[in-house]
Design a protein around this motif. Structure first.
Motif, PDB file in Angstrom:
ATOM      1  N   ARG A 527      44.940  15.251 -26.041  1.00 18.25           N
ATOM      2  CA  ARG A 527      45.382  13.791 -25.612  1.00 18.25           C
ATOM      3  C   ARG A 527      44.809  13.619 -24.213  1.00 18.25           C
ATOM      4  NH1 ARG A 527      51.748  12.137 -26.080  1.00 18.25           N
ATOM      5  NH2 ARG A 527      50.865  10.152 -25.663  1.00 18.25           N
ATOM      6  N   VAL A 528      44.728  14.469 -23.329  1.00 16.37           N
ATOM      7  CA  VAL A 528      43.982  14.052 -22.154  1.00 16.37           C
ATOM      8  C   VAL A 528      42.695  13.532 -22.442  1.00 16.37           C
ATOM      9  CG1 VAL A 528      43.242  15.001 -20.114  1.00 16.37           C
ATOM     10  CG2 VAL A 528      45.542  15.497 -20.727  1.00 16.37           C
ATOM     11  N   SER A 529      41.912  14.234 -23.267  1.00 16.87           N
ATOM     12  CA  SER A 529      40.331  14.331 -23.718  1.00 16.87           C
ATOM     13  C   SER A 529      40.429  12.526 -24.254  1.00 16.87           C
ATOM     14  CB  SER A 529      39.981  15.012 -24.532  1.00 16.87           C
ATOM     15  OG  SER A 529      39.920  16.489 -23.905  1.00 16.87           O
ATOM     16  N   GLU A 530      41.305  12.440 -25.161  1.00 18.21           N
ATOM     17  CA  GLU A 530      41.039  11.101 -25.794  1.00 18.21           C
ATOM     18  C   GLU A 530      41.596   9.747 -24.784  1.00 18.21           C
ATOM     19  OE1 GLU A 530      41.136   8.011 -28.810  1.00 18.21           O
ATOM     20  OE2 GLU A 530      40.022   9.891 -28.180  1.00 18.21           O
ATOM     21  N   LEU A 531      42.436  10.043 -24.079  1.00 15.78           N
ATOM     22  CA  LEU A 531      42.952   9.138 -23.053  1.00 15.78           C
ATOM     23  C   LEU A 531      41.921   8.862 -22.147  1.00 15.78           C
ATOM     24  CD1 LEU A 531      46.495   9.974 -22.210  1.00 15.78           C
ATOM     25  CD2 LEU A 531      45.800   7.960 -23.490  1.00 15.78           C
ATOM     26  N   ALA A 532      41.039   9.888 -21.649  1.00 12.89           N
ATOM     27  CA  ALA A 532      39.889   9.877 -20.755  1.00 12.89           C
ATOM     28  C   ALA A 532      38.736   9.168 -21.532  1.00 12.89           C
ATOM     29  CB  ALA A 532      39.421  11.116 -20.380  1.00 12.89           C
ATOM     30  N   ARG A 533      38.600   9.400 -23.050  1.00 10.90           N
ATOM     31  CA  ARG A 533      37.688   8.570 -23.675  1.00 10.90           C
ATOM     32  C   ARG A 533      38.032   7.241 -23.503  1.00 10.90           C
ATOM     33  NH1 ARG A 533      36.833   6.036 -28.079  1.00 10.90           N
ATOM     34  NH2 ARG A 533      39.132   6.388 -28.992  1.00 10.90           N
ATOM     35  N   LEU A 534      39.083   6.893 -23.729  1.00  7.36           N
ATOM     36  CA  LEU A 534      39.594   5.243 -23.722  1.00  7.36           C
ATOM     37  C   LEU A 534      39.414   4.697 -22.420  1.00  7.36           C
ATOM     38  CD1 LEU A 534      42.946   5.640 -25.960  1.00  7.36           C
ATOM     39  CD2 LEU A 534      40.818   4.591 -26.734  1.00  7.36           C
ATOM     40  N   GLY A 536      37.216   5.952 -20.044  1.00  8.02           N
ATOM     41  CA  GLY A 536      35.903   5.737 -19.474  1.00  8.02           C
ATOM     42  C   GLY A 536      34.726   5.666 -20.490  1.00  8.02           C
ATOM     43  N   GLY A 537      35.006   5.264 -21.709  1.00  4.72           N
ATOM     44  CA  GLY A 537      34.277   5.179 -22.505  1.00  4.72           C
ATOM     45  C   GLY A 537      33.147   6.462 -23.069  1.00  4.72           C
ATOM     46  N   SER A 538      31.941   6.472 -23.070  1.00  8.24           N
ATOM     47  CA  SER A 538      31.136   7.310 -23.762  1.00  8.24           C
ATOM     48  C   SER A 538      31.049   8.741 -22.712  1.00  8.24           C
ATOM     49  CB  SER A 538      29.734   6.984 -24.165  1.00  8.24           C
ATOM     50  OG  SER A 538      29.263   6.366 -23.004  1.00  8.24           O
ATOM     51  N   GLU A 539      31.235   8.294 -21.291  1.00  7.04           N
ATOM     52  CA  GLU A 539      30.907   9.184 -20.142  1.00  7.04           C
ATOM     53  C   GLU A 539      32.432   9.543 -19.817  1.00  7.04           C
ATOM     54  OE1 GLU A 539      28.452   9.451 -15.890  1.00  7.04           O
ATOM     55  OE2 GLU A 539      28.452   7.807 -17.219  1.00  7.04           O
ATOM     56  N   ILE A 540      32.646  10.801 -19.838  1.00  7.29           N
ATOM     57  CA  ILE A 540      34.037  11.589 -19.291  1.00  7.29           C
ATOM     58  C   ILE A 540      33.741  12.237 -18.072  1.00  7.29           C
ATOM     59  CG2 ILE A 540      35.978  12.574 -19.915  1.00  7.29           C
ATOM     60  CD1 ILE A 540      35.574  11.807 -22.708  1.00  7.29           C
ATOM     61  N   THR A 541      34.174  12.003 -17.080  1.00  6.86           N
ATOM     62  CA  THR A 541      33.850  12.689 -15.850  1.00  6.86           C
ATOM     63  C   THR A 541      35.242  13.134 -15.467  1.00  6.86           C
ATOM     64  OG1 THR A 541      34.572  10.501 -14.420  1.00  6.86           O
ATOM     65  CG2 THR A 541      32.181  10.929 -15.125  1.00  6.86           C
ATOM     66  N   GLU A 542      35.082  14.178 -14.106  1.00  7.59           N
ATOM     67  CA  GLU A 542      36.461  14.705 -13.654  1.00  7.59           C
ATOM     68  C   GLU A 542      37.210  13.619 -13.344  1.00  7.59           C
ATOM     69  OE1 GLU A 542      37.302  17.900 -13.763  1.00  7.59           O
ATOM     70  OE2 GLU A 542      35.384  18.371 -14.903  1.00  7.59           O
ATOM     71  N   ARG A 543      36.947  12.418 -12.960  1.00  9.63           N
ATOM     72  CA  ARG A 543      38.002  11.590 -12.367  1.00  9.63           C
ATOM     73  C   ARG A 543      38.460  10.915 -13.314  1.00  9.63           C
ATOM     74  NH1 ARG A 543      36.072   6.860  -8.253  1.00  9.63           N
ATOM     75  NH2 ARG A 543      38.065   5.773  -7.772  1.00  9.63           N
ATOM     76  N   THR A 544      37.878  10.575 -14.713  1.00  7.53           N
ATOM     77  CA  THR A 544      38.380   9.986 -15.682  1.00  7.53           C
ATOM     78  C   THR A 544      39.471  10.989 -16.437  1.00  7.53           C
ATOM     79  OG1 THR A 544      36.525  10.681 -17.196  1.00  7.53           O
ATOM     80  CG2 THR A 544      36.701   8.285 -16.516  1.00  7.53           C
ATOM     81  N   LEU A 545      39.007  12.301 -16.347  1.00  8.97           N
ATOM     82  CA  LEU A 545      40.130  13.378 -16.840  1.00  8.97           C
ATOM     83  C   LEU A 545      41.500  13.253 -15.967  1.00  8.97           C
ATOM     84  CD1 LEU A 545      37.746  16.111 -17.849  1.00  8.97           C
ATOM     85  CD2 LEU A 545      39.102  14.869 -19.357  1.00  8.97           C
ATOM     86  N   ALA A 546      40.942  13.299 -14.620  1.00  8.73           N
ATOM     87  CA  ALA A 546      42.095  13.139 -13.778  1.00  8.73           C
ATOM     88  C   ALA A 546      43.037  11.777 -13.896  1.00  8.73           C
ATOM     89  CB  ALA A 546      41.728  13.032 -12.304  1.00  8.73           C
ATOM     90  N   ASN A 547      42.512  10.760 -14.040  1.00  8.94           N
ATOM     91  CA  ASN A 547      43.367   9.653 -14.539  1.00  8.94           C
ATOM     92  C   ASN A 547      44.083   9.703 -15.868  1.00  8.94           C
ATOM     93  OD1 ASN A 547      42.489   8.372 -11.935  1.00  8.94           O
ATOM     94  ND2 ASN A 547      40.592   7.345 -13.115  1.00  8.94           N
ATOM     95  N   ALA A 548      43.174  10.585 -16.696  1.00  5.68           N
ATOM     96  CA  ALA A 548      44.157  10.449 -18.142  1.00  5.68           C
ATOM     97  C   ALA A 548      45.143  11.459 -17.756  1.00  5.68           C
ATOM     98  CB  ALA A 548      42.985  10.961 -18.988  1.00  5.68           C
ATOM     99  N   LYS A 549      45.262  12.355 -17.097  1.00 10.16           N
ATOM    100  CA  LYS A 549      46.382  13.439 -16.906  1.00 10.16           C
ATOM    101  C   LYS A 549      47.500  12.397 -16.194  1.00 10.16           C
ATOM    102  CE  LYS A 549      43.778  17.862 -16.719  1.00 10.16           C
ATOM    103  NZ  LYS A 549      43.415  18.746 -15.841  1.00 10.16           N
TER     104      LYS A 549
END
Length: 555
Positions: A527-534, A536-549
């Motif tokens: 879910r975290v990965s999917e939220l990060a994709r939503l 940040g789009g195609s580029e998933i960074t540590e920041r987008t993962l943190a935002n997703a969490k």
């Protein structure tokens, strides 16, 4: 609630099977992956129209089944019991579509028409589509939403029946009025016929009596001669008659009986015969003394019979049926004579039914006004939460008890809105922008859904045109709704997806020239990965993962 679905050879789905849980389930995936395909398939189980194009290419048929739990859904259970389709605590809807476009529907294994699937489906699940805001522009849909929220279904049904009774009575009055001239002409004809029969004044059994008397008078001479002859033979002829002969025979038999006891019963028999001859002679003499040979009476009877026969031919009945024909015409004339009175009575009845309808419609109108005020406040507050701080929502109800009558009452309902300070309230479609309209529509759908009796709700991309902080609020609103009912939400917004109690992912892949869509549940990591994709789009960074969490944690 919807517990399980199986989809086979539907559109780009080869085989798909998944389970659903209570609470809020979000469905995400890449654009074009087919996030709404499960909802489209479910629509077929709920009685939507089937088409041959729905069958996966190169396959013979598509098959969809949906299993619903009936726990806490008494309305659906009663429907199944009434239609003799109940089967335990679960209800299974199934639809099969052939490549030729033919379809068959089943409820708990029994074949049923699509109309029955649709009727049951309304008690199982409620789908809010992504174009709901377009429907919201229509006045009839606005009234439907208010009535749905008010829940006054019994009052609406009572109003509808009262309207039908009034209209039927009014149509009957119009028919009677239109036939009035025709009735008047018929009345004149019957009056002439009744006058002739009144002048005749035929009694109920008079024809048979006249016929019998005429027959007697016509043959009175023959009756007198024959009666006198018979009397002479029996009694009056001094040279010899039947009575004398019987008396002589009786004397002889009495003497013989003294010589032979076998003849002892014969004297009694002859004595009885002598008595019968004496009585018959007395009857004949009395008949002759009273025999009427009045020629004037005969002439009168012949004239009356002629009138009876003539009128009987005129009315195409047998002479013995003429009296009943007279009575029937009197009844017809009475009915026509009362036509004016009947019209007045009918007019009074029409007005009475109209007043009954108006009284019921008035109760419905007051109920709408009461719940409209409640909705005004709730939707206005929801607009404030959805970044329309100065938004005002109002349901305008215009009642016209004279000219705007229908089975739904006499109210004209319009959703009015003002989104900016100083802006007057105007119809929804004339004021709101696309984004505002989406938010207002979502607010209305979420609030009215709380009153819907169905245990499952589906929101298919109803959050289009919403983003940022507003999306987070929408997600919280849907999650709150999911605490009391099952909510499924197809979305492309991470703020909404993160609010789900669980999340499912739709993926599409192409192999060997064929495309397949699959849907599967996501664990917390996925879910975290999917939220990060939503996010940040195609580029998933540590920041987008943190935002997703953070999104998932906040939910």
């Amino acid at each position: 609630m919807l517990a399980h679905m199986t989809i086979s050879n539907f559109a780009i789905v080869k085989n798909l099977e998944f389970e659903l849980k209570p609470g809020m389930t979000t469905i995400t995936g890449e654009t074009g992956a087919g996030k709404s395909i499960a909802i489209d398939a479910l629509g077929l189980c709920l009685g939507d129209r089937a088409e041959a194009s729905m069958v996966r290419p190169n396959e013979d048929k598509a098959e969809i089944s949906a299993a619903f739990s009936l726990q806490n859904n008494q309305a659906a259970r009663r429907w199944l019991e009434d239609n003799e389709l109940v089967d335990g605590e679960e209800c299974i809807l199934r639809r099969v579509i052939t490549k030729e476009g033919r379809s068959r529907g089943f409820i708990n294994g029994s074949p049923v028409p699509a109309s029955q699937q649709k009727a049951l489906g309304q008690l199982l699940i409620n789908i809010h589509g992504q174009h709901a805001h377009q429907q919201l522009m229509r006045a009839e849909h606005q009234q439907q939403m208010l009535d749905q929220y008010a829940g006054h279904h019994l009052l609406m049904e009572k109003t509808r029946k009262a309207y039908q009774i009034w209209r039927q009575a009014n149509n009957e009055l119009k028919r009677l009025t239109q036939n009035r001239e025709e009735n008047e002409a018929q009345k004149q004809l019957i009056q002439y016929q009744v006058k002739e029969l009144n002048e005749l004044a035929l009694g109920e059994d008079e024809f048979a009596e006249i016929e019998e008397e005429h027959k007697r008078l016509s043959n009175s001479g023959e009756l007198a001669v024959s009666s006198q002859t018979a009397l002479s033979v029996l009694y009056d002829n001094d040279e010899g008659n039947a009575l004398q002969l019987l008396q002589m025979a009786s004397q002889q038999v009495i003497t013989l009986g003294e010589l032979d006891s076998n003849l002892s019963t014969i004297p009694a028999m002859l004595e009885e015969a002598i008595i019968q001859v004496q009585e018959a002679s007395q009857e004949l003499r009395c008949y002759l003394d009273n025999l009427d040979m009045d020629p004037q009476r005969l002439i009168y009877l012949e004239e009356r019979l002629a009138k009876i026969m003539s009128l009987a031919r005129k009315h195409y009945v047998m002479p013995n049926e003429l009296y009943q024909k007279h009575q029937d015409l009197l009844k017809d004339l009475e009915a026509l004579d009362c036509s004016d009175e009947r019209l007045e009575e009918m007019a009074e009845q029409v007005e009475l039914q109209r007043q009954k309808f108006l009284a019921t419609a008035e109760k419905l109108s007051k109920s709408r006004q009461r719940y409209a005020k409640e909705l005004d406040k709730k939707i206005s507050n929801s607009m404030h939460e959805l970044s329309m701080e100065h938004g005002i929502f109002k349901i305008d109800i215009q009642s016209d008890a004279e000219g705007m009558l229908s089975p739904l009452g006499f109210d004209n309902i319009t959703f009015l809105v003002s989104t900016n300070p100083g802006q007057p309230l105007q119809p929804l479609g004339k004021v709101a922008s696309g984004g505002e309209l989406s938010r207002i529509s979502l607010a209305i759908q979420v609030i009215t859904a709380q009153k819907v009796e169905t245990p499952s709700l589906i929101f298919d991309e109803v959050d289009v045109g919403i983003s940022g902080p507003t999306a987070a609020i929408v997600g919280k609103m849907l999650r709150t709704l999911g605490e009391s009912t099952q909510v499924m939400c197809v979305t492309h917004l991470p703020q909404v997806a993160g609010c789900g109690h669980q999340q499912m992912f739709v993926a599409k892949k192409s192999t060997k020239g064929q495309t397949e869509t699959n849907m599967y549940p996501l664990d917390d990591k996925a879910r975290v990965s999917e939220l990060a994709r939503l996010l940040g789009g195609s580029e998933i960074t540590e920041r987008t993962l943190a935002n997703a969490k953070e999104l998932l944690f906040a939910a």
